[in-house]
Design an enzyme around this catalytic site. Sequence first.
Site, PDB file in Angstrom:
ATOM      1  N   HIS A  37      -5.107   7.138  -6.700  1.00 27.71           N
ATOM      2  CA  HIS A  37      -4.476   8.425  -7.027  1.00 27.71           C
ATOM      3  C   HIS A  37      -2.957   8.241  -7.195  1.00 27.71           C
ATOM      4  CE1 HIS A  37      -8.017   9.922  -4.487  1.00 27.71           C
ATOM      5  NE2 HIS A  37      -8.196  10.558  -5.612  1.00 27.71           N
ATOM      6  N   VAL A 176      -7.705   0.859  -9.861  1.00 26.39           N
ATOM      7  CA  VAL A 176      -7.031   0.182  -8.748  1.00 26.39           C
ATOM      8  C   VAL A 176      -8.112  -0.264  -7.763  1.00 26.39           C
ATOM      9  CG1 VAL A 176      -5.304   0.397  -6.926  1.00 26.39           C
ATOM     10  CG2 VAL A 176      -5.000   1.627  -9.089  1.00 26.39           C
TER      11      VAL A 176
END
Length: 288
Positions: A37, A176
Amino acid sequence: MDEIATIAELRTRLSAERAAGKRIAFVPTMGFLHEGHLRLVDAARREGDVVVMSIFVNPLQFGPNEDFDRYPRDMARDRVLAADRGVDLLFAPSRDEMYATGSELRITGAAAASRWEGAVRPGHFDGVLTVVAKLFNIVAPDIACFGQKDIQQVTLVRRMIRELDMPVRLVVVPIVREADGLAMSSRNVYLTGAERSAARSLSRSLVAADAGWRRGVTDPGTIAALVAAVLHESGGLVADYIAIVDPEQLAPVAQVVPGTVIALAVPVGRTRLIDNIILGDAHALNAG
Ligand code: AMP
Protein backbone atom coordinates in the site's frame (compact mmCIF):
# COMPACT_ATOMS: atom_id res chain seq x y z
CA MET A 1 -2.16 14.46 7.76
CA ASP A 2 -5.83 15.17 8.30
CA GLU A 3 -8.37 12.44 8.79
CA ILE A 4 -11.81 12.99 7.33
CA ALA A 5 -14.88 10.80 7.83
CA THR A 6 -17.56 12.55 5.78
CA ILE A 7 -18.03 12.99 2.06
CA ALA A 8 -19.09 16.62 2.46
CA GLU A 9 -15.98 17.61 4.39
CA LEU A 10 -13.64 15.80 2.00
CA ARG A 11 -15.27 17.53 -0.98
CA THR A 12 -14.89 20.95 0.64
CA ARG A 13 -11.20 20.32 1.39
CA LEU A 14 -10.48 18.99 -2.09
CA SER A 15 -12.26 21.74 -3.97
CA ALA A 16 -10.03 24.25 -2.18
CA GLU A 17 -6.93 22.25 -3.24
CA ARG A 18 -8.19 22.00 -6.82
CA ALA A 19 -8.90 25.74 -6.92
CA ALA A 20 -5.29 26.29 -5.89
CA GLY A 21 -4.19 24.30 -8.96
CA LYS A 22 -3.16 21.16 -7.07
CA ARG A 23 -3.33 17.74 -8.74
CA ILE A 24 -5.10 15.16 -6.60
CA ALA A 25 -3.58 11.66 -6.44
CA PHE A 26 -5.73 8.96 -4.89
CA VAL A 27 -4.88 5.62 -3.25
CA PRO A 28 -7.93 3.50 -2.42
CA THR A 29 -7.37 0.73 0.16
CA MET A 30 -9.13 -1.47 2.67
CA GLY A 31 -6.53 -0.64 5.31
CA PHE A 32 -4.32 -2.88 7.47
CA LEU A 33 -1.52 -1.23 5.57
CA HIS A 34 1.69 -2.88 4.46
CA GLU A 35 4.60 -1.88 2.24
CA GLY A 36 2.55 -2.68 -0.91
CA HIS A 37 0.00 0.00 0.00
CA LEU A 38 2.77 2.41 0.96
CA ARG A 39 4.46 1.98 -2.42
CA LEU A 40 1.18 3.21 -3.94
CA VAL A 41 1.51 6.28 -1.71
CA ASP A 42 5.06 6.82 -3.05
CA ALA A 43 3.71 6.68 -6.61
CA ALA A 44 0.90 9.09 -5.69
CA ARG A 45 3.44 11.51 -4.16
CA ARG A 46 5.48 11.42 -7.36
CA GLU A 47 2.48 11.93 -9.65
CA GLY A 48 0.34 14.40 -7.71
CA ASP A 49 0.46 17.35 -5.29
CA VAL A 50 -2.13 16.22 -2.75
CA VAL A 51 -2.28 12.55 -1.74
CA VAL A 52 -5.62 11.19 -0.61
CA MET A 53 -5.83 7.67 0.79
CA SER A 54 -9.13 5.99 1.54
CA ILE A 55 -9.52 3.20 4.05
CA PHE A 56 -12.84 1.46 3.66
CA VAL A 57 -13.60 -2.24 3.97
CA ASN A 58 -16.29 -2.37 1.33
CA PRO A 59 -19.07 -4.83 2.22
CA LEU A 60 -20.31 -4.87 -1.41
CA GLN A 61 -17.28 -6.78 -2.64
CA PHE A 62 -17.44 -9.63 -0.10
CA GLY A 63 -19.55 -12.74 -0.67
CA PRO A 64 -21.85 -14.01 2.10
CA ASN A 65 -19.35 -16.68 3.21
CA GLU A 66 -16.24 -14.53 2.86
CA ASP A 67 -14.14 -12.76 5.47
CA PHE A 68 -15.82 -9.33 5.74
CA ASP A 69 -16.35 -9.67 9.50
CA ARG A 70 -12.88 -10.91 10.29
CA TYR A 71 -10.99 -8.82 7.69
CA PRO A 72 -8.00 -7.37 9.64
CA ARG A 73 -8.40 -3.78 10.78
CA ASP A 74 -6.03 -1.48 12.73
CA MET A 75 -6.86 2.20 12.23
CA ALA A 76 -4.42 3.40 14.90
CA ARG A 77 -1.48 1.74 13.16
CA ASP A 78 -2.68 2.68 9.65
CA ARG A 79 -2.93 6.33 10.69
CA VAL A 80 0.74 6.41 11.72
CA LEU A 81 1.96 4.53 8.62
CA ALA A 82 -0.05 6.71 6.25
CA ALA A 83 1.06 9.98 7.88
CA ASP A 84 4.73 8.92 7.97
CA ARG A 85 4.67 8.00 4.29
CA GLY A 86 3.21 11.32 3.18
CA VAL A 87 -0.56 10.92 2.89
CA ASP A 88 -2.15 14.39 3.17
CA LEU A 89 -5.79 13.41 3.63
CA LEU A 90 -6.98 10.11 5.03
CA PHE A 91 -10.60 9.43 4.12
CA ALA A 92 -12.05 6.80 6.47
CA PRO A 93 -15.83 6.83 6.10
CA SER A 94 -18.23 4.59 8.00
CA ARG A 95 -20.37 2.12 6.12
CA ASP A 96 -23.39 4.35 6.76
CA GLU A 97 -21.61 7.38 5.37
CA MET A 98 -20.63 5.54 2.17
CA TYR A 99 -23.99 3.93 1.55
CA ALA A 100 -26.36 6.53 3.07
CA THR A 101 -27.84 7.15 -0.36
CA GLY A 102 -28.49 3.45 -1.00
CA SER A 103 -26.58 0.43 -2.24
CA GLU A 104 -28.84 -1.18 -4.82
CA LEU A 105 -27.17 -0.06 -8.01
CA ARG A 106 -24.05 -1.82 -9.37
CA ILE A 107 -21.51 -1.10 -12.05
CA THR A 108 -20.96 -4.49 -13.63
CA GLY A 109 -17.85 -5.59 -15.42
CA ALA A 110 -19.87 -8.07 -17.52
CA ALA A 111 -17.93 -11.01 -19.02
CA ALA A 112 -14.50 -9.73 -18.00
CA ALA A 113 -15.66 -9.64 -14.37
CA SER A 114 -17.02 -13.16 -14.33
CA ARG A 115 -13.88 -15.09 -15.17
CA TRP A 116 -10.98 -16.02 -12.83
CA GLU A 117 -11.51 -14.23 -9.50
CA GLY A 118 -15.02 -13.34 -10.59
CA ALA A 119 -15.90 -17.00 -11.21
CA VAL A 120 -14.79 -18.00 -7.72
CA ARG A 121 -16.21 -14.83 -6.11
CA PRO A 122 -19.49 -14.02 -7.91
CA GLY A 123 -20.38 -10.33 -7.68
CA HIS A 124 -16.96 -9.40 -6.27
CA PHE A 125 -15.92 -7.11 -9.11
CA ASP A 126 -19.33 -5.47 -9.34
CA GLY A 127 -18.80 -4.50 -5.70
CA VAL A 128 -15.27 -3.30 -6.46
CA LEU A 129 -16.23 -1.26 -9.53
CA THR A 130 -19.20 0.28 -7.75
CA VAL A 131 -17.16 1.45 -4.76
CA VAL A 132 -14.28 2.64 -6.96
CA ALA A 133 -16.76 4.66 -9.07
CA LYS A 134 -18.28 6.13 -5.89
CA LEU A 135 -14.85 6.99 -4.53
CA PHE A 136 -13.84 8.57 -7.85
CA ASN A 137 -17.01 10.69 -7.71
CA ILE A 138 -16.24 11.71 -4.13
CA VAL A 139 -12.51 12.42 -4.53
CA ALA A 140 -12.49 13.43 -8.23
CA PRO A 141 -8.81 12.52 -8.48
CA ASP A 142 -6.53 13.42 -11.38
CA ILE A 143 -4.51 10.26 -10.74
CA ALA A 144 -5.48 6.96 -9.11
CA CYS A 145 -2.87 4.41 -7.99
CA PHE A 146 -3.63 0.68 -7.97
CA GLY A 147 -1.44 -2.39 -7.40
CA GLN A 148 -0.63 -5.00 -10.04
CA LYS A 149 -1.16 -7.55 -7.26
CA ASP A 150 -4.89 -7.43 -8.04
CA ILE A 151 -4.39 -7.62 -11.76
CA GLN A 152 -7.99 -8.39 -12.74
CA GLN A 153 -9.12 -5.41 -10.65
CA VAL A 154 -6.64 -3.24 -12.54
CA THR A 155 -7.88 -4.39 -15.95
CA LEU A 156 -11.51 -3.78 -14.95
CA VAL A 157 -10.85 -0.36 -13.41
CA ARG A 158 -8.87 0.60 -16.53
CA ARG A 159 -11.80 -0.43 -18.67
CA MET A 160 -14.32 1.40 -16.48
CA ILE A 161 -12.25 4.61 -16.70
CA ARG A 162 -12.07 4.26 -20.47
CA GLU A 163 -15.63 3.16 -21.23
CA LEU A 164 -17.27 5.64 -18.84
CA ASP A 165 -14.93 8.50 -19.87
CA MET A 166 -13.74 9.11 -16.32
CA PRO A 167 -11.12 11.90 -16.25
CA VAL A 168 -8.68 9.88 -14.16
CA ARG A 169 -5.18 8.67 -15.04
CA LEU A 170 -4.49 5.16 -13.77
CA VAL A 171 -1.04 4.41 -12.35
CA VAL A 172 -0.24 0.73 -11.79
CA VAL A 173 2.41 -0.14 -9.18
CA PRO A 174 4.42 -3.42 -9.36
CA ILE A 175 3.83 -6.15 -6.78
CA VAL A 176 5.74 -5.66 -3.52
CA ARG A 177 6.99 -8.94 -2.07
CA GLU A 178 8.37 -10.26 1.20
CA ALA A 179 12.06 -11.28 1.17
CA ASP A 180 11.10 -14.88 0.31
CA GLY A 181 8.92 -13.82 -2.61
CA LEU A 182 5.44 -13.97 -1.05
CA ALA A 183 3.34 -11.09 -2.39
CA MET A 184 2.40 -8.78 0.48
CA SER A 185 -1.27 -8.90 1.42
CA SER A 186 -3.34 -7.84 4.41
CA ARG A 187 -4.65 -11.42 4.42
CA ASN A 188 -1.18 -12.92 5.02
CA VAL A 189 -1.81 -12.47 8.77
CA TYR A 190 -4.37 -15.28 8.53
CA LEU A 191 -1.63 -17.82 7.71
CA THR A 192 -0.33 -20.26 10.33
CA GLY A 193 3.43 -20.96 10.37
CA ALA A 194 3.09 -24.04 8.16
CA GLU A 195 0.75 -22.25 5.75
CA ARG A 196 3.09 -19.26 5.57
CA SER A 197 5.88 -21.58 4.53
CA ALA A 198 3.72 -23.40 1.95
CA ALA A 199 2.67 -19.99 0.59
CA ARG A 200 6.19 -19.43 -0.72
CA SER A 201 5.38 -21.87 -3.51
CA LEU A 202 3.11 -19.32 -5.24
CA SER A 203 5.95 -17.01 -6.22
CA ARG A 204 8.23 -20.02 -6.76
CA SER A 205 5.75 -21.43 -9.25
CA LEU A 206 5.79 -18.12 -11.12
CA VAL A 207 9.60 -18.14 -11.09
CA ALA A 208 9.46 -21.63 -12.63
CA ALA A 209 6.99 -20.48 -15.27
CA ASP A 210 9.19 -17.49 -16.10
CA ALA A 211 12.26 -19.76 -16.35
CA GLY A 212 10.38 -22.21 -18.57
CA TRP A 213 9.30 -19.42 -20.87
CA ARG A 214 12.88 -18.09 -21.03
CA ARG A 215 14.02 -21.60 -22.01
CA GLY A 216 11.64 -21.38 -24.96
CA VAL A 217 8.39 -22.97 -23.73
CA THR A 218 5.49 -21.09 -25.31
CA ASP A 219 2.64 -23.57 -24.91
CA PRO A 220 0.26 -22.34 -22.19
CA GLY A 221 -0.66 -25.89 -21.15
CA THR A 222 3.00 -26.77 -20.58
CA ILE A 223 3.56 -23.57 -18.56
CA ALA A 224 0.43 -24.27 -16.49
CA ALA A 225 1.72 -27.77 -15.77
CA LEU A 226 5.05 -26.31 -14.56
CA VAL A 227 3.18 -23.96 -12.20
CA ALA A 228 0.90 -26.72 -10.91
CA ALA A 229 3.87 -29.02 -10.29
CA VAL A 230 5.71 -26.45 -8.17
CA LEU A 231 2.59 -25.62 -6.15
CA HIS A 232 2.03 -29.30 -5.52
CA GLU A 233 5.61 -30.35 -4.83
CA SER A 234 6.83 -27.39 -2.81
CA GLY A 235 3.62 -26.45 -1.00
CA GLY A 236 1.19 -29.37 -1.30
CA LEU A 237 -1.17 -26.84 -2.90
CA VAL A 238 -3.74 -26.94 -5.69
CA ALA A 239 -4.70 -23.72 -7.50
CA ASP A 240 -8.27 -22.52 -7.99
CA TYR A 241 -7.04 -21.38 -11.40
CA ILE A 242 -3.82 -20.81 -13.30
CA ALA A 243 -4.69 -18.17 -15.89
CA ILE A 244 -2.32 -17.66 -18.81
CA VAL A 245 -3.85 -14.65 -20.46
CA ASP A 246 -3.43 -11.43 -22.41
CA PRO A 247 -2.98 -8.30 -20.26
CA GLU A 248 -5.95 -6.35 -21.70
CA GLN A 249 -8.87 -8.78 -21.55
CA LEU A 250 -7.37 -11.52 -19.39
CA ALA A 251 -8.52 -14.01 -22.02
CA PRO A 252 -6.52 -17.25 -22.45
CA VAL A 253 -3.71 -17.01 -25.00
CA ALA A 254 -2.81 -19.67 -27.56
CA GLN A 255 0.88 -18.90 -27.25
CA VAL A 256 2.91 -17.30 -24.47
CA VAL A 257 4.58 -14.06 -25.58
CA PRO A 258 6.26 -11.10 -23.81
CA GLY A 259 3.51 -9.31 -21.87
CA THR A 260 1.48 -12.48 -21.28
CA VAL A 261 0.12 -12.57 -17.73
CA ILE A 262 0.21 -15.66 -15.53
CA ALA A 263 -2.24 -15.15 -12.68
CA LEU A 264 -3.10 -17.65 -10.01
CA ALA A 265 -5.30 -18.06 -6.98
CA VAL A 266 -4.45 -20.72 -4.46
CA PRO A 267 -6.25 -21.72 -1.27
CA VAL A 268 -3.76 -22.13 1.58
CA GLY A 269 -5.72 -23.51 4.50
CA ARG A 270 -8.75 -21.22 4.83
CA THR A 271 -7.00 -18.33 3.11
CA ARG A 272 -7.06 -17.67 -0.64
CA LEU A 273 -3.90 -16.08 -1.95
CA ILE A 274 -3.43 -14.51 -5.38
CA ASP A 275 -0.28 -13.66 -7.31
CA ASN A 276 0.75 -12.94 -10.88
CA ILE A 277 3.61 -12.15 -13.18
CA ILE A 278 3.83 -10.28 -16.46
CA LEU A 279 6.32 -12.19 -18.60
CA GLY A 280 9.28 -10.14 -19.74
CA ASP A 281 8.83 -7.67 -16.86
CA ALA A 282 12.28 -7.30 -15.32
CA HIS A 283 10.98 -6.31 -11.86
CA ALA A 284 8.28 -8.94 -11.63
CA LEU A 285 9.78 -11.29 -9.09
CA ASN A 286 12.13 -9.03 -7.16
CA ALA A 287 11.55 -9.17 -3.45
CA GLY A 288 10.69 -6.01 -1.52
P1 AMP B 1 -6.48 -3.67 -0.58
O1 AMP B 1 -6.32 -2.90 0.68
O2 AMP B 1 -6.13 -5.12 -0.47
O3 AMP B 1 -7.82 -3.44 -1.24
O4 AMP B 1 -5.42 -3.08 -1.58
C1 AMP B 1 -5.39 -1.71 -1.89
C2 AMP B 1 -4.46 -1.46 -3.05
O5 AMP B 1 -3.14 -1.89 -2.70
C3 AMP B 1 -4.87 -2.23 -4.31
O6 AMP B 1 -4.67 -1.40 -5.44
C4 AMP B 1 -3.90 -3.38 -4.30
O7 AMP B 1 -3.65 -3.92 -5.58
C5 AMP B 1 -2.66 -2.75 -3.72
N1 AMP B 1 -1.78 -3.78 -3.18
C6 AMP B 1 -2.09 -4.73 -2.27
N2 AMP B 1 -1.04 -5.54 -2.04
C7 AMP B 1 -0.04 -5.11 -2.85
C8 AMP B 1 1.31 -5.54 -3.08
N3 AMP B 1 1.84 -6.58 -2.47
N4 AMP B 1 2.04 -4.85 -3.98
C9 AMP B 1 1.51 -3.78 -4.64
N5 AMP B 1 0.27 -3.32 -4.45
C10 AMP B 1 -0.50 -3.98 -3.58
